[in-house]
Write an enzyme that holds these catalytic residues in place. Structure first.
Site, PDB file in Angstrom:
ATOM      1  N   ASP A 276       0.918  -0.451  -0.030  1.00 30.74           N
ATOM      2  CA  ASP A 276      -0.396  -0.050   0.112  1.00 30.74           C
ATOM      3  C   ASP A 276       0.581   1.230  -0.038  1.00 30.74           C
ATOM      4  OD1 ASP A 276      -2.491  -1.374  -0.668  1.00 30.74           O
ATOM      5  OD2 ASP A 276      -2.530  -1.152   2.212  1.00 30.74           O
TER       6      ASP A 276
ATOM      7  N   LYS B 260      -3.764   3.302  -2.813  1.00 29.05           N
ATOM      8  CA  LYS B 260      -4.776   4.438  -3.344  1.00 29.05           C
ATOM      9  C   LYS B 260      -4.571   5.482  -2.655  1.00 29.05           C
ATOM     10  CE  LYS B 260      -7.871   0.513  -1.990  1.00 29.05           C
ATOM     11  NZ  LYS B 260      -6.710  -0.406  -1.608  1.00 29.05           N
TER      12      LYS B 260
ATOM     13  N   MET C 186      -8.022   9.336   9.366  1.00 24.14           N
ATOM     14  CA  MET C 186      -7.851   9.773   7.716  1.00 24.14           C
ATOM     15  C   MET C 186      -9.474  11.041   7.880  1.00 24.14           C
ATOM     16  SD  MET C 186      -5.958   8.261   6.250  1.00 24.14           S
ATOM     17  CE  MET C 186      -5.695   8.847   4.804  1.00 24.14           C
TER      18      MET C 186
END
Length: 258
Positions: free
Chosen positions: A34, A56, A170
């Site tokens: 990731d 991502k 986040m």
């Protein structure tokens, strides 16, 4: 038939990976990793290991989740030893459960290797214990990312009235909304809040305020994701026991005078 290991890489400091996680990296034929992992961990891969980036970015996915699932299955069926290296812990907002379900569906053997999640590690590095006998006996992990078109499903009233410490992943871009909802449902406006950017890394920065002031402070200081938002009285303890940023400042000062 090969095997897949869903491995938590930890929150950013490469030394926080588990012993088992490091062994998995060293033995892997294929590593799918990731964006938020510390790429220093990839240096432990054996020569010839295939490294596949599938991170991502906000608004853009290098690989869609379905493609990641397919890749894990495909390489395992080729007899490969596969590591899915994920930031933090695979099962804490990491879609590890979805990947495990895909492996079960296709009859692929797998193991889960837990990692240190940011809600625990970033707070520890910022000098904020998520529990404390005098301040907090309950903690909630919450996602602060709201997808367009998805019905609001966060139970703000339960969080505001029933949880001592709230750790939000986040959530920087939605911070004004988060604070608004918690105050609306009963959290005191003067409740302390900390926002920790790039926790456990040399780039770590922490700002503090209250539910009524933190959004403005974050905007002024240009704090962005990846960040952890910590809400609760435990934030007050940072003034006394913060250690990591003091260590960074001391190291920087020593380097400047050497």
């Amino acid at each position: 038939m090969g095997k897949v290991y869903l491995v938590g890489a930890g929150p950013g400091d490469p030394e926080l990976i588990t012993v088992k996680g490091l062994k998995c990296i060293q033995q892997a034929d294929v590593i799918l990793y990731d964006r938020l992992i510390n790429e220093e961990l990839l240096s432990y891969a054996k020569p010839g290991a295939e490294l596949i980036f599938c991170g991502k970015l906000p608004g853009y996915h290098v690989m869609q989740q379905e493609t990641i699932n397919h890749s894990l299955v495909l390489h395992a069926k080729k007899g490969k030893n596969v590591v899915r290296l994920k930031g933090g812990d695979p099962f804490v907002f990491g879609r590890g459960g979805e990947e495990a379900e895909a492996l079960v569906k296709h009859g692929i053997e797998f193991e889960i290797v837990p990692g240190v999640t940011a809600a625990i590690a970033a707070t520890a590095y910022a000098g904020i214990p998520v529990t404390h006998r005098e301040f907090s006996s309950s903690v909630a992990f919450v996602t602060g990312h709201r997808r367009d078109g998805i019905r609001e499903d966060i139970k703000w009233e339960s969080l505001a009235k029933g949880i001592d410490t709230i750790a939000i992943y986040m959530g920087v871009h939605n911070l004004p909304y988060i604070c608004e909802q918690l105050i609306k449902y009963g959290k005191m406006p003067e409740t302390p809040v900390a926002v920790i950017q790039w926790g456990t890394t040399a780039a770590q920065r922490t700002v503090t305020g209250t539910l009524t002031t933190i959004a403005g402070i974050v905007a002024k200081e240009n704090i962005e994701n990846p960040s952890m938002i910590i809400i609760g009285d435990v934030v007050r303890l940072r003034a006394n026991i913060q250690w990591f940023e003091r260590l960074l400042a001391s190291s920087a000062a020593a380097g400047a005078t050497s």
